[in-house]
Design a protein around this motif. Structure first.
Motif, PDB file in Angstrom:
ATOM      1  N   LYS A 173      -1.253   2.168 -15.052  1.00 59.22           N
ATOM      2  CA  LYS A 173      -2.454   1.429 -14.663  1.00 59.22           C
ATOM      3  C   LYS A 173      -2.558   1.468 -13.145  1.00 59.22           C
ATOM      4  CE  LYS A 173      -4.671  -3.096 -15.425  1.00 59.22           C
ATOM      5  NZ  LYS A 173      -5.732  -2.718 -16.382  1.00 59.22           N
ATOM      6  N   ARG A 174      -3.751   1.680 -12.648  1.00 57.95           N
ATOM      7  CA  ARG A 174      -4.001   1.693 -11.197  1.00 57.95           C
ATOM      8  C   ARG A 174      -4.695   0.402 -10.803  1.00 57.95           C
ATOM      9  NH1 ARG A 174      -6.262   7.113  -9.250  1.00 57.95           N
ATOM     10  NH2 ARG A 174      -4.026   7.555  -9.506  1.00 57.95           N
ATOM     11  N   LEU A 175      -4.164  -0.222  -9.757  1.00 55.06           N
ATOM     12  CA  LEU A 175      -4.704  -1.506  -9.310  1.00 55.06           C
ATOM     13  C   LEU A 175      -5.009  -1.457  -7.812  1.00 55.06           C
ATOM     14  CD1 LEU A 175      -2.005  -3.747 -10.996  1.00 55.06           C
ATOM     15  CD2 LEU A 175      -4.383  -3.617 -11.713  1.00 55.06           C
ATOM     16  N   PRO A 176      -6.079  -2.120  -7.377  1.00 55.23           N
ATOM     17  CA  PRO A 176      -6.303  -2.275  -5.935  1.00 55.23           C
ATOM     18  C   PRO A 176      -5.182  -3.137  -5.342  1.00 55.23           C
ATOM     19  CG  PRO A 176      -8.277  -2.826  -7.207  1.00 55.23           C
ATOM     20  CD  PRO A 176      -7.152  -2.737  -8.181  1.00 55.23           C
ATOM     21  N   LEU A 177      -4.714  -2.782  -4.188  1.00 56.11           N
ATOM     22  CA  LEU A 177      -3.663  -3.572  -3.550  1.00 56.11           C
ATOM     23  C   LEU A 177      -4.121  -5.001  -3.298  1.00 56.11           C
ATOM     24  CD1 LEU A 177      -1.940  -1.215  -0.940  1.00 56.11           C
ATOM     25  CD2 LEU A 177      -0.892  -2.312  -2.932  1.00 56.11           C
ATOM     26  N   SER A 178      -5.416  -5.187  -3.158  1.00 53.79           N
ATOM     27  CA  SER A 178      -5.933  -6.528  -2.911  1.00 53.79           C
ATOM     28  C   SER A 178      -5.684  -7.473  -4.081  1.00 53.79           C
ATOM     29  CB  SER A 178      -7.437  -6.464  -2.618  1.00 53.79           C
ATOM     30  OG  SER A 178      -8.140  -5.882  -3.715  1.00 53.79           O
ATOM     31  N   GLN A 179      -5.434  -6.915  -5.274  1.00 55.52           N
ATOM     32  CA  GLN A 179      -5.159  -7.747  -6.442  1.00 55.52           C
ATOM     33  C   GLN A 179      -3.673  -8.107  -6.572  1.00 55.52           C
ATOM     34  OE1 GLN A 179      -6.735  -6.053 -10.051  1.00 55.52           O
ATOM     35  NE2 GLN A 179      -8.823  -5.920  -9.255  1.00 55.52           N
TER      36      GLN A 179
ATOM     37  N   ASP B  17      -0.330   3.855  -2.808  1.00 58.95           N
ATOM     38  CA  ASP B  17      -1.090   4.860  -2.073  1.00 58.95           C
ATOM     39  C   ASP B  17      -1.852   4.141  -0.966  1.00 58.95           C
ATOM     40  OD1 ASP B  17      -2.927   6.737  -1.095  1.00 58.95           O
ATOM     41  OD2 ASP B  17      -3.139   7.714  -3.042  1.00 58.95           O
ATOM     42  N   LYS B  18      -1.360   4.267   0.258  1.00 55.99           N
ATOM     43  CA  LYS B  18      -1.958   3.557   1.382  1.00 55.99           C
ATOM     44  C   LYS B  18      -3.348   4.100   1.729  1.00 55.99           C
ATOM     45  CE  LYS B  18       1.128   0.491   2.667  1.00 55.99           C
ATOM     46  NZ  LYS B  18       0.808  -0.957   2.713  1.00 55.99           N
ATOM     47  N   GLU B  19      -3.583   5.385   1.446  1.00 56.80           N
ATOM     48  CA  GLU B  19      -4.887   5.972   1.783  1.00 56.80           C
ATOM     49  C   GLU B  19      -6.003   5.369   0.951  1.00 56.80           C
ATOM     50  OE1 GLU B  19      -4.821  10.187   1.618  1.00 56.80           O
ATOM     51  OE2 GLU B  19      -3.340  10.412   3.227  1.00 56.80           O
ATOM     52  N   THR B  20      -5.697   5.081  -0.315  1.00 59.41           N
ATOM     53  CA  THR B  20      -6.720   4.512  -1.202  1.00 59.41           C
ATOM     54  C   THR B  20      -6.541   3.013  -1.412  1.00 59.41           C
ATOM     55  OG1 THR B  20      -5.385   5.025  -3.164  1.00 59.41           O
ATOM     56  CG2 THR B  20      -6.958   6.699  -2.421  1.00 59.41           C
ATOM     57  N   ASN B  21      -5.468   2.472  -0.821  1.00 58.27           N
ATOM     58  CA  ASN B  21      -5.160   1.042  -0.987  1.00 58.27           C
ATOM     59  C   ASN B  21      -5.055   0.650  -2.463  1.00 58.27           C
ATOM     60  OD1 ASN B  21      -4.906   0.081   1.720  1.00 58.27           O
ATOM     61  ND2 ASN B  21      -7.125   0.302   1.939  1.00 58.27           N
ATOM     62  N   THR B  22      -4.307   1.485  -3.201  1.00 57.72           N
ATOM     63  CA  THR B  22      -4.081   1.224  -4.618  1.00 57.72           C
ATOM     64  C   THR B  22      -2.593   1.349  -4.927  1.00 57.72           C
ATOM     65  OG1 THR B  22      -4.431   3.555  -5.204  1.00 57.72           O
ATOM     66  CG2 THR B  22      -6.345   2.084  -5.327  1.00 57.72           C
ATOM     67  N   VAL B  23      -2.210   0.852  -6.097  1.00 62.30           N
ATOM     68  CA  VAL B  23      -0.841   1.017  -6.565  1.00 62.30           C
ATOM     69  C   VAL B  23      -0.892   1.434  -8.026  1.00 62.30           C
ATOM     70  CG1 VAL B  23      -0.669  -1.453  -7.107  1.00 62.30           C
ATOM     71  CG2 VAL B  23       1.414  -0.079  -6.914  1.00 62.30           C
ATOM     72  N   ASP B  24      -0.109   2.453  -8.363  1.00 58.53           N
ATOM     73  CA  ASP B  24       0.036   2.884  -9.747  1.00 58.53           C
ATOM     74  C   ASP B  24       1.336   2.318 -10.294  1.00 58.53           C
ATOM     75  OD1 ASP B  24      -2.270   4.303  -9.559  1.00 58.53           O
ATOM     76  OD2 ASP B  24      -1.358   6.287  -9.632  1.00 58.53           O
TER      77      ASP B  24
END
Length: 224
Positions: A61-67, A171-178
């Motif tokens: 699952k991919r999540l925005p780091l903001s979450q 992934d810092k470029e997209t500000n997401t975490v898998d």
């Protein structure tokens, strides 16, 4: 009879709804890529020394780091550990956790983790054993690899051996975490010449929905 039909109908509706939710909220990739890092990992080459056929998949699952909880966003190791805690202390593993505690806890397993609170706060360090069914056999900066398929008290080859890689990659470029659980099962007792997988397809299918639930459970720990 009306009450029974109503109860059965409610159960079926809940089950279908749960399956639909897990299918749409998590991703499944199978088979794994030929160059997946699992195939060269120390744990895999050690336990599947005969290079036998595998059941293989990854639910992610991919999540925005903001979450993600602020204290976890910049630390993949902490993310992987917390995701692991959520997977094994949460709702998805609850039925198996209770069964394992009732049947496997005893003098020989007194050093293992069984209770929900233990699993919720373990560091999942190398060598950690829990439920008399799992053992942490490898760790990297962003993953925890757990061996399954039998009791850690019997560390030898197994007809149904398995590895679960619980990971978190930012992934810092997209500000997401898998986040995900990568799984492989195989026969580690002897060479398999007929390309037969270690479990039937129905078991493989059920396992994948179990993995989806485990990922969903783990994610809840990261976002609350």
């Amino acid at each position: 009879m009306g009450v029974i039909r109503k109860t059965l109908g409610t159960f079926l509706a809940s089950t279908i709804g749960g399956v639909a939710y897990l299918t749409t909220s998590t991703n499944l990739t199978t088979p794994l890529a030929a160059d997946d890092e699992l195939w060269t990992a120390k744990s895999f080459t050690t336990f599947n020394r005969y290079q036998n056929p595998t059941i293989q998949d990854v639910v992610w699952k991919r999540l925005p780091l903001s979450q993600i909880r602020p204290e976890l966003r910049d630390n993949e190791e902490a993310l992987a550990t917390e995701f692991c805690r959520g997977a094994w202390s949460g709702y998805a593993y609850a039925p198996q956790r209770i069964i394992m505690m009732l049947t496997n806890r005893g003098p020989k397993t007194r050093d293992q983790l069984f209770r929900q609170q233990q699993l919720a706060f373990s560091k999942y360090e190398l060598g950690t054993r829990f439920s008399d069914h799992f053992e942490v056999v490898e760790r990297t900066r962003n993953s925890v690899t757990v061996r399954a398929g039998g009791s850690p008290l019997e560390p030898g080859p197994r007809e149904l051996d398995g590895l679960l890689v619980v990971s978190a990659k930012v992934d810092k470029e997209t500000n997401t975490v898998d986040v995900g659980i990568k799984t492989t099962f195989f026969n580690s007792t002897e060479p398999v010449r007929d390309e037969k997988k270690p479990a039937p397809f129905v078991a493989e299918l059920l396992h994948r929905y179990y993995s989806r639930a485990m990922v969903d459970s783990g994610v809840r720990r990261l976002t609350r």
